[in-house]
Design a protein around this motif. Structure first.
Motif, PDB file in Angstrom:
ATOM      1  N   GLU A 145      -2.955   0.548  -3.819  1.00 55.97           N
ATOM      2  CA  GLU A 145      -2.326  -0.766  -3.665  1.00 55.97           C
ATOM      3  C   GLU A 145      -1.597  -1.121  -4.951  1.00 55.97           C
ATOM      4  O   GLU A 145      -2.061  -0.829  -6.045  1.00 55.97           O
ATOM      5  N   HIS A 146      -0.431  -1.755  -4.785  1.00 55.71           N
ATOM      6  CA  HIS A 146       0.367  -2.216  -5.924  1.00 55.71           C
ATOM      7  C   HIS A 146       0.774  -3.651  -5.652  1.00 55.71           C
ATOM      8  O   HIS A 146       0.964  -4.039  -4.494  1.00 55.71           O
ATOM      9  N   THR A 147       0.939  -4.409  -6.712  1.00 61.51           N
ATOM     10  CA  THR A 147       1.474  -5.766  -6.596  1.00 61.51           C
ATOM     11  C   THR A 147       2.741  -5.819  -7.430  1.00 61.51           C
ATOM     12  O   THR A 147       2.728  -5.479  -8.618  1.00 61.51           O
ATOM     13  N   PHE A 148       3.831  -6.226  -6.789  1.00 58.53           N
ATOM     14  CA  PHE A 148       5.122  -6.325  -7.467  1.00 58.53           C
ATOM     15  C   PHE A 148       5.626  -7.754  -7.397  1.00 58.53           C
ATOM     16  O   PHE A 148       5.559  -8.394  -6.353  1.00 58.53           O
ATOM     17  N   LEU A 194       0.872  -1.170   0.000  1.00 62.86           N
ATOM     18  CA  LEU A 194       0.000   0.000   0.000  1.00 62.86           C
ATOM     19  C   LEU A 194       0.905   1.214   0.000  1.00 62.86           C
ATOM     20  O   LEU A 194       1.758   1.365   0.884  1.00 62.86           O
ATOM     21  N   GLU A 195       0.756   2.073  -1.010  1.00 58.70           N
ATOM     22  CA  GLU A 195       1.519   3.316  -1.042  1.00 58.70           C
ATOM     23  C   GLU A 195       0.788   4.273  -0.102  1.00 58.70           C
ATOM     24  O   GLU A 195      -0.342   4.681  -0.374  1.00 58.70           O
ATOM     25  N   THR A 196       1.420   4.605   1.020  1.00 63.41           N
ATOM     26  CA  THR A 196       0.718   5.306   2.089  1.00 63.41           C
ATOM     27  C   THR A 196       0.257   6.704   1.696  1.00 63.41           C
ATOM     28  O   THR A 196      -0.821   7.129   2.105  1.00 63.41           O
ATOM     29  N   GLU A 197       1.024   7.410   0.885  1.00 66.88           N
ATOM     30  CA  GLU A 197       0.649   8.781   0.521  1.00 66.88           C
ATOM     31  C   GLU A 197      -0.587   8.827  -0.375  1.00 66.88           C
ATOM     32  O   GLU A 197      -1.464   9.668  -0.212  1.00 66.88           O
ATOM     33  N   GLU A 249       3.617   0.217   2.688  1.00 65.17           N
ATOM     34  CA  GLU A 249       3.374  -0.752   3.754  1.00 65.17           C
ATOM     35  C   GLU A 249       3.200  -2.101   3.079  1.00 65.17           C
ATOM     36  O   GLU A 249       2.419  -2.232   2.129  1.00 65.17           O
ATOM     37  N   ILE A 250       3.925  -3.111   3.560  1.00 65.09           N
ATOM     38  CA  ILE A 250       3.815  -4.446   2.972  1.00 65.09           C
ATOM     39  C   ILE A 250       2.554  -5.112   3.517  1.00 65.09           C
ATOM     40  O   ILE A 250       2.420  -5.324   4.718  1.00 65.09           O
ATOM     41  N   LEU A 251       1.609  -5.396   2.623  1.00 64.10           N
ATOM     42  CA  LEU A 251       0.349  -6.015   3.002  1.00 64.10           C
ATOM     43  C   LEU A 251       0.419  -7.538   2.987  1.00 64.10           C
ATOM     44  O   LEU A 251      -0.158  -8.193   3.853  1.00 64.10           O
ATOM     45  N   ALA A 252       1.085  -8.087   1.988  1.00 63.84           N
ATOM     46  CA  ALA A 252       1.163  -9.553   1.863  1.00 63.84           C
ATOM     47  C   ALA A 252       2.376  -9.932   1.010  1.00 63.84           C
ATOM     48  O   ALA A 252       2.796  -9.169   0.151  1.00 63.84           O
ATOM     49  N   ILE A 253       2.892 -11.127   1.285  1.00 64.10           N
ATOM     50  CA  ILE A 253       4.013 -11.675   0.525  1.00 64.10           C
ATOM     51  C   ILE A 253       3.613 -13.091   0.122  1.00 64.10           C
ATOM     52  O   ILE A 253       3.200 -13.892   0.949  1.00 64.10           O
ATOM     53  N   ARG A 254       3.743 -13.381  -1.194  1.00 63.56           N
ATOM     54  CA  ARG A 254       3.403 -14.715  -1.680  1.00 63.56           C
ATOM     55  C   ARG A 254       4.608 -15.287  -2.437  1.00 63.56           C
ATOM     56  O   ARG A 254       5.346 -14.562  -3.081  1.00 63.56           O
TER      57      ARG A 254
END
Length: 158
Positions: free
Chosen positions: A102-105, A95-98, A151-156
């Motif tokens: 949400e982004h997925t990389f 999550l880009e806080t500013e 903020e890191i929301l999830a890691i897969r």
């Protein structure tokens, strides 16, 4: 030469392209050169020169792919003991806080990177900042347009 990290999918794509160039493109170009030669005078034969140029390009790409694969260290993220940390090959939701976006990389090798597809290079500022971090960590990235906070929301690991 140092080993270059490559995901399993990235290595498969390079091998598929190499196979296509060797089995389909190379024979097609050789046939085109042969046909163009049959037309006679090669000095003013545009088809011949175009086919030779294409052959040069394909042979160069074949060499490039063979070299990349020879120097690749294929990393299967599903077999890594990542312990909940961001590692090469991981898919990270942030999550880009500013902006509250949400982004997925997917962190990949330099040759696989494609920002439009969400695949970022291991050597990019965002990937370097994410590596080693865990879910719920806040990461600040010094980007060309200024600092960005994620903020890191999830890691897969898929």
């Amino acid at each position: 030469m140092n080993k270059v990290p490559l995901t399993v999918r990235g290595a498969e794509q390079l091998r598929a392209e190499l196979e296509r160039l060797k089995r389909i493109e190379r024979p097609r170009i050789i046939e085109a050169i042969s046909e163009a030669r049959a037309h006679g005078d090669l000095k003013e034969n545009a088809e011949y020169h175009a086919a030779r140029e294409q052959q040069s390009f394909v042979e160069g790409r074949i060499q490039e792919l063979e070299s990349k694969l020879a120097h690749a260290e294929v990393i299967d993220v599903t077999k890594l003991a990542a312990n909940g940390k961001v590692v090469f090959g991981a898919t990270v939701n942030v999550l880009e806080t500013e902006t509250n976006e949400e982004h997925t990389f997917l962190i990949v090798g330099d040759d696989e990177a494609d920002i439009k597809q969400g695949r970022i290079s291991i050597s990019s500022p965002i990937a370097r900042a994410l590596i080693g971090k865990q879910q719920d960590d806040i990461v600040v990235v010094a980007a060309p347009g200024g600092s960005r906070e994620f903020e890191i929301l999830a890691i897969r690991y898929v």
